[in-house]
Design a protein around this motif. Structure first.
Motif, PDB file in Angstrom:
ATOM      1  N   GLN A  10      -4.858   7.259  -0.619  1.00  0.00           N
ATOM      2  CA  GLN A  10      -5.337   5.914  -0.896  1.00  0.00           C
ATOM      3  C   GLN A  10      -4.547   5.259  -2.039  1.00  0.00           C
ATOM      4  O   GLN A  10      -4.753   5.579  -3.210  1.00  0.00           O
ATOM      5  CB  GLN A  10      -6.816   5.954  -1.254  1.00  0.00           C
ATOM      6  CG  GLN A  10      -7.349   4.571  -1.537  1.00  0.00           C
ATOM      7  CD  GLN A  10      -8.642   4.301  -0.810  1.00  0.00           C
ATOM      8  OE1 GLN A  10      -9.414   5.214  -0.544  1.00  0.00           O
ATOM      9  NE2 GLN A  10      -8.887   3.057  -0.472  1.00  0.00           N
ATOM     10  N   ASP A  54      -4.194  -1.691  -2.563  1.00  0.00           N
ATOM     11  CA  ASP A  54      -3.821  -2.585  -1.465  1.00  0.00           C
ATOM     12  C   ASP A  54      -3.024  -3.780  -2.018  1.00  0.00           C
ATOM     13  O   ASP A  54      -3.536  -4.904  -2.147  1.00  0.00           O
ATOM     14  CB  ASP A  54      -5.091  -3.052  -0.733  1.00  0.00           C
ATOM     15  CG  ASP A  54      -4.761  -3.719   0.586  1.00  0.00           C
ATOM     16  OD1 ASP A  54      -3.574  -4.041   0.820  1.00  0.00           O
ATOM     17  OD2 ASP A  54      -5.691  -3.922   1.395  1.00  0.00           O
ATOM     18  N   LYS A  79      -2.810  -7.078   0.128  1.00  0.00           N
ATOM     19  CA  LYS A  79      -4.021  -7.911   0.071  1.00  0.00           C
ATOM     20  C   LYS A  79      -4.069  -8.660  -1.268  1.00  0.00           C
ATOM     21  O   LYS A  79      -4.383  -9.848  -1.326  1.00  0.00           O
ATOM     22  CB  LYS A  79      -5.232  -6.989   0.259  1.00  0.00           C
ATOM     23  CG  LYS A  79      -6.590  -7.597   0.236  1.00  0.00           C
ATOM     24  CD  LYS A  79      -6.926  -8.592   1.325  1.00  0.00           C
ATOM     25  CE  LYS A  79      -7.375  -8.035   2.634  1.00  0.00           C
ATOM     26  NZ  LYS A  79      -7.168  -8.803   3.800  1.00  0.00           N
TER      27      LYS A  79
END
Ligand code: NIG
Ligand code: FE
Length: 384
Positions: free
Chosen positions: A276, A279, A282
């Motif tokens: 992970q 982001d 985004k």
């Protein structure tokens, strides 16, 4: 973030440590005391590394085996390893030992093109050792060609002496803030807002006290669990929120609205063997300004911003242009140094690096090696 303003066949003129002209070679005077021919190479601003824990004692290579056996970062910490084992080593180390070990890392950072760095305390977790770390940072700033911006991170973990009493620990940190401010030992106050470290309320309490004294606020937020740290950064007008692997869209919008910098640290999930990553796409879409840093620490030990730029592209799908902006001018903004460094502009400090690559695209593309050939700090050649 997608425009680097590249000048083909350009020249930079430096005088008294500052940039006095930049442009196409034909337009810039050539009668200088020293001329460096950069034909076929790439000249760019020195990297700014805005999130590091560069002062620490010892090392934690043994944790690699624990990670390979599937232990998580917090499990390692809770078993007395992780940050707490570095705290033990740092408390035991003399000031001279800390200076020596940290100076060596700064030399490596500079060879890899970093000319300004941030450095956090946070491996003392008691008054004496936190002050010792901040004093070491101050001495390094004077003794080393690189510039260092100091951050107080007393709220990095709950020390064993305060187990189960995190609020009392936060109060002890608040009591320490005036001395830090008075002695000019830190510009920013940071907190690890995470389950197993400090709650949202504790983080807010500490950062409000720091802000009252005129220190800037930074937050280690949303690294493993989202406690609301990045929205708190927006609420408090923090300069940056850092890590952001599990930040929500609403948090990003809150950050974008007030211009909190999203300081992303892709070497951290890499070193933790996690998939992970923040982001970044985004965030860019929503309008969060992005900066990149190494997070250099004994868990995530890299001095190379070139490696970070590569990870940003390969793991977070940032473009090379975005990653370079994030590692230079936006990184300078993240430590309040954009007036002085982070770009090649007239009036700025002459912090320049020369890379043996024909264009900047090679920096992320050819990873794991050092492309930096020459480092110029304040107009002086310090590497090469
Ligand atoms: O930013 N996450 C908290 N602090 C550091 C790691 C410190 C350590 O593991 O020694 C970080 O990743
Ligand atoms: Fe960190």
């Amino acid at each position: 973030m997608s425009d680097l303003g590249v000048i083909e066949n350009g020249s930079v003129w430096v005088s008294h440590g500052q940039i006095t002209a930049v442009g196409a070679s034909d337009d810039v005077e050539h009668d200088a005391e020293t001329i460096i021919d950069c034909s076929g190479k790439t000249v760019m601003p020195g990297f700014v590394d805005p999130h590091t824990h560069l002062v620490f004692a010892g090392s934690r290579e043994k944790e690699l085996g624990m990670k390979l056996r599937g232990m998580t970062y917090m499990e390692i910490l809770q078993s007395g390893g992780g940050i707490l084992s570095t705290v033990k080593a740092t408390r035991e180390a003399s000031k001279e030992q800390l200076l020596e070990q940290s100076r060596k890392r700064m030399d490596t950072m500079m060879c890899f093109g970093t000319t300004t760095t941030e450095a956090k305390s946070g491996y003392g977790l008691d008054k004496e050792t936190e002050l010792k770390m901040l004093e070491v940072i101050k001495e390094l700033d004077t003794a080393h060609p690189m510039d260092i911006v100091p951050t107080f991170l007393g709220a990095h973990a709950i020390p064993e002496e305060y187990a189960g009493r995190s609020e009392d620990y936060i109060k002890s940190l608040i009591d320490l803030l005036p001395e830090i401010k008075e002695k000019e030992l830190a510009e920013f106050c940071d907190v690890f807002c995470e389950d197993g470290a400090f709650s949202l309320e504790e983080s807010k309490y500490l950062l409000l006290a720091a802000k009252d004294l005129g220190l800037g606020a930074k937050i280690h937020a949303d690294e493993i669990k989202n406690l609301g740290g990045s929205s708190l950064a927006a609420e408090l007008g923090a300069i940056s929120a850092e890590h952001l692997a599990v930040t929500s869209e609403d948090d990003m919008k809150a950050m974008a609205e007030v211009g909190v910098i999203g300081l992303l640290l892709p070497a951290t999930p890499y070193s933790l063997m996690q998939n992970q990553y923040a982001d970044a796409r985004k965030m860019i879409e929503i309008g969060v300004p992005i900066a990149l840093a190494t997070d250099l620490n004994p868990n995530c030990w890299t001095e190379s911003m070139q490696f970070i730029i590569s990870l940003a592209c390969y793991k977070m799908k940032m473009t090379p242009e975005e990653a370079i902006v994030a590692a230079t001018i936006n990184a300078a903004f993240a430590i309040d140094r954009a007036e002085k460094v982070g770009s090649i502009e007239v009036g700025k400090q002459a912090d320049l690096i020369i890379l043996d690559v024909p264009n900047y695209g090679h920096i992320p593309y050819r990873f794991g090696v050092n492309h930096v050939e020459t480092v110029i700090k304040s107009g002086r050649i310090v590497v090469g």
